[in-house]
Motif scaffolding. Structure first.
Motif: not given
Ligand code: AVI
Length: 316
Positions: A36, A44, A47, A53, A158-160, A163, A203, A210, A213, A249, A277, A279
């Protein structure tokens, strides 16, 4: 009404330290919080607008549709605290419904946070806004002196939370519990387990946002850590792992290559991954078990189209 901004010391040494440690690890990995930068925040946002998404739009629709019920269940609050608030857009619905006297927003990117938070103090008369530029994953406790006493609502949409690996998620929710105090509540949004093809598509959007990103992370390292990643030699690769219950990811090396980062040389073998990442996706019972372990008790829940919003109160 009033607006206060405090930027905690810059975390650029953390980036260097975390990236060098991650590139030395097997498999190589970099914490997703480093996605970020300014370009990453813009990507983002984009996305979230992609047709595949649906997470962000579904959560907003759910919150909007059930706002009256959600606000009535929460009851009066003295302060909303939003870690990772970013654009400060999501909290507006709650501000309208709950009309708290205080809002405290936290985000690792201090300047954009301040720019987004300041207008809230004008748009909601009587609202005192405090913006704290901090890496709340490290420094959450430093926010405590800035919180007014009383009924605090931690808002983490946001389902953060997805992560974080389950142990880290439990640890973070435990710290939220402490931050919330005796009368504290937690309103949290998370993505549910669903058709893996739908998750996969979310994704791997057709427009390639994505992928951009994910690759932007390498551009950031080139710029901020004097690295020499050749972006054409790495491929965005994201898939749903049903055993682990998560999207993974990766950036996969398309060739054997050497990369220099902050003066250190790293070797990538052909096909080697840099894991960027996870998720996690949850069943409702899986999520409430994590929250219960963190000292929270489920008070109410709302669901729509594969997304859930849970309200928790303190259980100890
Ligand atoms: C911020 N987070 C919840 C997003 C997710 O879906 O895990 C980040 C993201 N990574 C790829 N697309 C979105």
């Amino acid at each position: 009404m009033s607006f206060t901004f405090k930027d905690f010391p810059a975390a650029c040494d953390d980036l260097r330290r975390d990236v060098l440690a991650g590139l030395a690890a097997r498999p190589k990995s970099i914490p997703p919080k480093y996605f970020y930068d300014e370009a990453g925040c813009r990507l983002f946002e984009s996305i979230c607008a992609q047709p595949e998404y649906t997470l962000t739009r579904t959560e907003e629709a759910l919150l909007r549709d059930r706002l009256g019920d959600i606000a009535a269940t929460i009851g009066p609050v003295d302060c909303i605290v939003e870690p990772g608030a970013g654009e400060c857009a999501k909290v507006r619905l709650l501000l309208e419904a709950l009309r708290p006297p205080h809002l405290v927003v936290l985000d690792i990117a201090g300047a954009p946070l301040a720019a987004a938070a300041e207008p809230l103090s004008r748009d909601y008369p009587g609202l005192a806004v405090t913006a704290l530029g901090m890496d709340f994953i490290h420094d959450l406790e430093a926010a405590t002196p800035w919180l007014p006493a009383g009924r605090r609502l931690i808002y983490y949409p946001g389902s953060s939370i997805g992560n974080f690996a389950p142990d880290a998620a439990t640890a973070l929710l435990t710290r939220f519990r402490q931050l919330a105090g005796a009368e504290g509540q937690l309103l949290i949004g998370f993505d549910l387990k669903k058709d893996p093809q739908r998750l996969h598509a979310a994704y791997n959007d057709a427009a390639g946002i994505t992928a951009a990103f994910n690759l932007n992370l390498l551009e950031r390292l080139n710029r901020e850590l004097d690295a020499d990643f050749d972006l054409a030699h790495f491929r965005h690769y994201a898939f749903y792992n049903p055993t682990a219950g998560r999207i993974e990811m990766h950036l996969v090396s398309l060739a054997g290559q050497h990369v220099t980062v902050a003066g250190r040389r790293f070797n990538f073998a052909l096909g080697e991954t840099l894991h960027t990442e996870d998720s996690y996706k949850f069943r409702r019972d899986e999520f409430s078990a994590i929250a219960t372990n963190a000292g929270w008790q489920l008070a109410a829940e709302w669901e729509h189209d594969g997304f859930a919003i849970h309200l928790y109160r303190g259980s100890r």
